[in-house]
Scaffold this motif. Structure first.
Motif, short mmCIF file in Angstrom:
data_model
loop_
_atom_site.label_atom_id
_atom_site.label_comp_id
_atom_site.label_asym_id
_atom_site.label_seq_id
_atom_site.Cartn_x
_atom_site.Cartn_y
_atom_site.Cartn_z
N SER A 44 -9.33 -39.47 -35.63
CA SER A 44 -10.32 -39.31 -36.70
C SER A 44 -10.57 -40.59 -37.49
CB SER A 44 -9.87 -38.20 -37.67
OG SER A 44 -9.72 -37.00 -36.98
N ILE A 45 -9.48 -41.28 -37.80
CA ILE A 45 -9.63 -42.43 -38.69
C ILE A 45 -10.43 -43.57 -38.04
CG2 ILE A 45 -7.48 -43.58 -38.00
CD1 ILE A 45 -7.17 -43.96 -41.20
N TYR A 46 -10.52 -43.55 -36.72
CA TYR A 46 -11.24 -44.61 -35.98
C TYR A 46 -12.59 -44.15 -35.44
CZ TYR A 46 -6.89 -47.35 -36.02
OH TYR A 46 -5.77 -48.05 -36.41
N LEU A 47 -13.03 -42.97 -35.80
CA LEU A 47 -14.28 -42.45 -35.25
C LEU A 47 -15.47 -43.36 -35.62
CD1 LEU A 47 -13.85 -38.60 -35.78
CD2 LEU A 47 -14.28 -39.74 -33.58
N SER A 48 -15.62 -43.66 -36.90
CA SER A 48 -16.79 -44.47 -37.31
C SER A 48 -16.71 -45.88 -36.73
CB SER A 48 -16.89 -44.52 -38.84
OG SER A 48 -17.18 -43.22 -39.32
N TYR A 49 -15.51 -46.46 -36.76
CA TYR A 49 -15.34 -47.81 -36.20
C TYR A 49 -15.73 -47.82 -34.72
CZ TYR A 49 -13.09 -52.06 -34.50
OH TYR A 49 -12.85 -53.28 -33.90
N THR A 50 -15.20 -46.84 -33.99
CA THR A 50 -15.43 -46.82 -32.54
C THR A 50 -16.89 -46.52 -32.21
OG1 THR A 50 -13.16 -46.05 -32.25
CG2 THR A 50 -14.63 -45.80 -30.36
N LYS A 51 -17.47 -45.60 -32.95
CA LYS A 51 -18.86 -45.20 -32.69
C LYS A 51 -19.79 -46.42 -32.74
CE LYS A 51 -22.47 -42.08 -34.47
NZ LYS A 51 -23.48 -43.14 -34.70
N GLU A 52 -19.49 -47.35 -33.63
CA GLU A 52 -20.38 -48.51 -33.81
C GLU A 52 -20.30 -49.50 -32.65
OE1 GLU A 52 -21.89 -46.60 -36.53
OE2 GLU A 52 -22.72 -48.58 -36.07
N ILE A 53 -19.21 -49.44 -31.86
CA ILE A 53 -19.05 -50.47 -30.81
C ILE A 53 -19.08 -49.90 -29.40
CG2 ILE A 53 -17.84 -52.09 -32.32
CD1 ILE A 53 -15.20 -51.15 -31.13
N LEU A 54 -19.11 -48.56 -29.27
CA LEU A 54 -19.16 -47.98 -27.92
C LEU A 54 -20.49 -48.30 -27.25
CD1 LEU A 54 -17.73 -44.33 -28.09
CD2 LEU A 54 -16.83 -46.23 -26.74
N PRO A 55 -20.49 -48.50 -25.91
CA PRO A 55 -21.77 -48.68 -25.21
C PRO A 55 -22.56 -47.37 -25.21
CG PRO A 55 -19.95 -48.58 -23.64
CD PRO A 55 -19.34 -48.61 -25.00
N ALA A 56 -23.88 -47.48 -25.04
CA ALA A 56 -24.76 -46.31 -25.15
C ALA A 56 -24.44 -45.23 -24.12
CB ALA A 56 -26.21 -46.76 -25.00
N ASN A 57 -23.81 -45.61 -23.02
CA ASN A 57 -23.55 -44.61 -21.95
C ASN A 57 -22.19 -43.93 -22.12
OD1 ASN A 57 -22.16 -46.96 -21.39
ND2 ASN A 57 -22.49 -46.87 -19.17
N VAL A 58 -21.58 -44.09 -23.28
CA VAL A 58 -20.32 -43.40 -23.57
C VAL A 58 -20.45 -42.66 -24.91
CG1 VAL A 58 -17.83 -43.65 -24.01
CG2 VAL A 58 -18.96 -45.11 -22.31
N SER A 59 -20.20 -41.34 -24.88
CA SER A 59 -20.27 -40.56 -26.12
C SER A 59 -18.91 -40.51 -26.80
CB SER A 59 -20.72 -39.12 -25.80
OG SER A 59 -22.02 -39.12 -25.26
N ILE A 60 -18.93 -40.11 -28.05
CA ILE A 60 -17.69 -40.07 -28.83
C ILE A 60 -17.39 -38.65 -29.29
CG2 ILE A 60 -18.82 -40.57 -31.05
CD1 ILE A 60 -16.36 -42.39 -31.67
N SER A 61 -16.11 -38.34 -29.34
CA SER A 61 -15.65 -37.01 -29.72
C SER A 61 -14.50 -37.10 -30.72
CB SER A 61 -15.17 -36.25 -28.49
OG SER A 61 -14.64 -34.96 -28.85
N ASP A 84 -22.20 -35.20 -40.02
CA ASP A 84 -22.69 -36.16 -41.04
C ASP A 84 -22.43 -37.61 -40.62
OD1 ASP A 84 -23.81 -36.77 -43.58
OD2 ASP A 84 -21.79 -37.04 -44.42
N ASN A 85 -21.40 -37.79 -39.78
CA ASN A 85 -21.06 -39.14 -39.31
C ASN A 85 -21.57 -39.41 -37.90
OD1 ASN A 85 -19.10 -40.75 -41.27
ND2 ASN A 85 -18.68 -38.56 -41.52
N GLY A 86 -22.43 -38.53 -37.41
CA GLY A 86 -23.06 -38.79 -36.11
C GLY A 86 -22.11 -38.63 -34.93
N ILE A 87 -21.08 -37.82 -35.12
CA ILE A 87 -20.13 -37.55 -34.03
C ILE A 87 -20.59 -36.28 -33.31
CG2 ILE A 87 -17.71 -37.15 -33.43
CD1 ILE A 87 -18.29 -39.88 -34.80
N PRO A 88 -20.97 -36.36 -32.03
CA PRO A 88 -21.58 -35.21 -31.37
C PRO A 88 -20.62 -34.22 -30.72
CG PRO A 88 -21.75 -37.15 -29.97
CD PRO A 88 -21.07 -37.60 -31.23
N TRP A 89 -19.43 -34.67 -30.40
CA TRP A 89 -18.46 -33.83 -29.67
C TRP A 89 -17.20 -33.61 -30.47
CZ3 TRP A 89 -18.92 -31.67 -24.76
CH2 TRP A 89 -19.96 -32.13 -23.94
N VAL A 90 -16.49 -32.51 -30.13
CA VAL A 90 -15.14 -32.30 -30.67
C VAL A 90 -14.31 -31.56 -29.63
CG1 VAL A 90 -15.76 -30.13 -31.87
CG2 VAL A 90 -13.74 -31.44 -32.60
#
Ligand code: PGH
Length: 247
Positions: A44-61, A84-90
């Motif tokens: 959880s604590i790295y979701l926003s950090y990671t979301k900003e640097i992941l390539p477009a063909n990889v989703s975040i959960s 609210d933080n643009g995280i699409p998966w869980v």
């Protein structure tokens, strides 16, 4: 219309910014099979950090969430906060949430229902313990876990099921392709009888439990294995070979 192969990388409680940068680098380098959906489950604590640097063909959960939008639940994160933080998966109901943190079938089901209501896509985890398999209770257990979710949700459109036999998680004792296929097939039959033939046909069922670059290709050949949920091996560059296992 076939089921799009989906490979998840469950980082669990691992990583720091340096290691996340290294993981993102090998995902960017790929090359990743464009016919495979890739989702990484991030602490959880790295979701926003990671979301900003992941390539477009990889989703975040996310790897977990609670079952209500907000309230006096110290330490918890709500689906609304993920949206609210643009995280699409869980990921919900992982065996570590069930067996380490005591999450019941009922709580897992309530979490899945609320996450879907909030607009998230869910990887819902099920799987039997070694003693349950040895007692011949594998089907009984995974059907019970699945029914608990089915009783609470209206649509499976945004759900992927991850069958992860607990005895294979982190042990190096991967289920054989035959063992995994057998349970996936039984699950699909369960869905056909208890939800609908259409859902049974369209639902993607991932296998998880000591998937590696060495065993992924043989597992991926099984007709009812629609992807993987990978733990340890998702932290290393060989994760790309697992993603590309259908090639
Ligand atoms: O828990 C797992 C599997 O972990 P391993 O690949 O390390 O067995 N996926 O969610």
């Amino acid at each position: 219309m076939g089921r799009k192969f989906i490979v998840g990388g469950n980082w669990k409680m691992n990583g720091n910014k340096k290691e996340i940068n290294e993981i993102v680098a090998f995902l960017k380098a790929g090359p990743l099979d464009p016919n495979v959906e890739v989702v990484v489950g991030v602490p959880s604590i790295y979701l926003s950090y990671t979301k900003e640097i992941l390539p477009a063909n990889v989703s975040i959960s996310a790897q977990n969430c609670y079952k209500v939008p907000k309230g006096a639940f110290t330490g918890e994160i709500s689906p609304a906060m993920l949206v609210d933080n643009g995280i699409p998966w869980v990921i919900i109901g992982h065996s570590e949430r069930r067996n380490v943190f005591g999450e019941s079938d009922e709580l897992v089901a309530e979490k899945v229902a609320h996450a879907l209501e909030a607009g998230l896509k869910v990887i819902a985890c099920i799987g039997e313990k070694l003693e349950e398999r040895e007692a011949g209770k594998t089907e009984e257990v995974v059907f019970r876990q699945t029914k608990a979710i089915a009783d609470k949700i209206k649509s499976w459109d945004n759900v992927v099921v991850a069958y992860e036999p607990v005895w294979a998680i982190g042990t190096g004792k991967t289920a054989s392709p035959q063992q995994a296929q057998e349970v996936h097939d039984k699950l699909r039959q369960w869905f056909s009888a208890n939800v609908s033939p259409a859902v049974a046909e369209s639902l993607r069922i991932q296998y998880g439990g000591s998937v590696t670059a060495d065993n992924a290709k043989d597992l991926a050949k099984e007709k009812d294995i629609d992807g993987f949920l990978v733990g340890g091996a998702s932290l290393k560059p060989d994760f790309v070979k697992i993603i590309n296992a259908k090639q």
